[in-house]
Write a protein that holds these residues in place. Sequence first.
Motif, PDB file in Angstrom:
ATOM      1  N   ALA A 185      13.064  17.516 -11.762  1.00  0.00           N
ATOM      2  CA  ALA A 185      13.269  17.235 -13.174  1.00  0.00           C
ATOM      3  C   ALA A 185      12.061  17.702 -13.972  1.00  0.00           C
ATOM      4  CB  ALA A 185      13.505  15.751 -13.374  1.00  0.00           C
ATOM      5  N   ALA A 208       9.559  14.687 -13.754  1.00  0.00           N
ATOM      6  CA  ALA A 208       9.888  14.057 -12.472  1.00  0.00           C
ATOM      7  C   ALA A 208       9.163  12.738 -12.238  1.00  0.00           C
ATOM      8  CB  ALA A 208       9.593  15.023 -11.326  1.00  0.00           C
ATOM      9  N   SER A 209       7.974  12.582 -12.779  1.00  0.00           N
ATOM     10  CA  SER A 209       7.251  11.324 -12.580  1.00  0.00           C
ATOM     11  C   SER A 209       7.832  10.197 -13.426  1.00  0.00           C
ATOM     12  CB  SER A 209       5.770  11.508 -12.908  1.00  0.00           C
ATOM     13  OG  SER A 209       5.622  11.821 -14.283  1.00  0.00           O
ATOM     14  N   GLN A 259      11.434  10.303 -14.378  1.00  0.00           N
ATOM     15  CA  GLN A 259      12.888  10.271 -14.235  1.00  0.00           C
ATOM     16  C   GLN A 259      13.254  10.538 -12.789  1.00  0.00           C
ATOM     17  OE1 GLN A 259      13.225  13.292 -17.339  1.00  0.00           O
ATOM     18  NE2 GLN A 259      14.536  11.886 -18.472  1.00  0.00           N
ATOM     19  N   TYR A 260      13.863   9.542 -12.147  1.00  0.00           N
ATOM     20  CA  TYR A 260      14.152   9.662 -10.721  1.00  0.00           C
ATOM     21  C   TYR A 260      15.132   8.589 -10.284  1.00  0.00           C
ATOM     22  CZ  TYR A 260      10.380   6.230 -11.021  1.00  0.00           C
ATOM     23  OH  TYR A 260       9.594   5.160 -11.391  1.00  0.00           O
ATOM     24  N   ARG A 293      12.119   7.846  -3.025  1.00  0.00           N
ATOM     25  CA  ARG A 293      12.271   8.252  -4.431  1.00  0.00           C
ATOM     26  C   ARG A 293      12.666   9.717  -4.455  1.00  0.00           C
ATOM     27  NH1 ARG A 293       7.413   6.653  -7.856  1.00  0.00           N
ATOM     28  NH2 ARG A 293       8.501   4.676  -7.693  1.00  0.00           N
ATOM     29  N   THR A 328      13.851  13.097  -7.048  1.00  0.00           N
ATOM     30  CA  THR A 328      13.924  13.697  -8.375  1.00  0.00           C
ATOM     31  C   THR A 328      14.869  14.897  -8.309  1.00  0.00           C
ATOM     32  OG1 THR A 328      12.108  15.246  -8.029  1.00  0.00           O
ATOM     33  CG2 THR A 328      11.529  13.044  -8.821  1.00  0.00           C
ATOM     34  N   ASN A 329      15.165  15.454  -9.452  1.00  0.00           N
ATOM     35  CA  ASN A 329      16.021  16.635  -9.504  1.00  0.00           C
ATOM     36  C   ASN A 329      15.145  17.880  -9.325  1.00  0.00           C
ATOM     37  OD1 ASN A 329      17.899  18.602  -9.912  1.00  0.00           O
ATOM     38  ND2 ASN A 329      18.312  18.097 -12.033  1.00  0.00           N
ATOM     39  N   ASP A 341      14.478   5.988 -15.928  1.00  0.00           N
ATOM     40  CA  ASP A 341      14.170   6.945 -16.984  1.00  0.00           C
ATOM     41  C   ASP A 341      13.164   6.283 -17.912  1.00  0.00           C
ATOM     42  OD1 ASP A 341      13.963   8.764 -19.017  1.00  0.00           O
ATOM     43  OD2 ASP A 341      16.071   8.696 -19.599  1.00  0.00           O
TER      44      ASP A 341
END
Length: 110
Positions: free
Chosen positions: A1, A4-5, A7-8, A22, A24-25, A72
């Motif tokens: 993402a 990323a830190s 939103q996961y 955890r 992330t995208n 988020d």
Amino acid sequence: AKTASEQYAEIVDSADGTVLARYTNKLFADRGGFGDEPDKDNPYKVSALTLMKYKADLRAYLGKTVFVRVVDSHVGGDFGMVHVDNFVTYYADAESIGAEYAAAENVLTA
């Protein structure tokens, strides 16, 4: 993402709240628009608005009661949103997962 830190998705142990994994995208690609044209270097990397299919090996947590938490905490700027769909929590074997799923990487152990 892109953030990323902030939103996961994470896998959390229900018993004590420990974050076990955890994700992330990692295939996020800012194309500056709404198209879904693949990245020339990675055909799985498409626009930010395309839902990506991931698979995660959670066998290490068999027998535990866990839950998925989507986070988020991004504030301001662009891409302050998370889209999720369809969490499948069990497959009898790895072969029954489609080839279109990218392997998710646990960023806590990477």
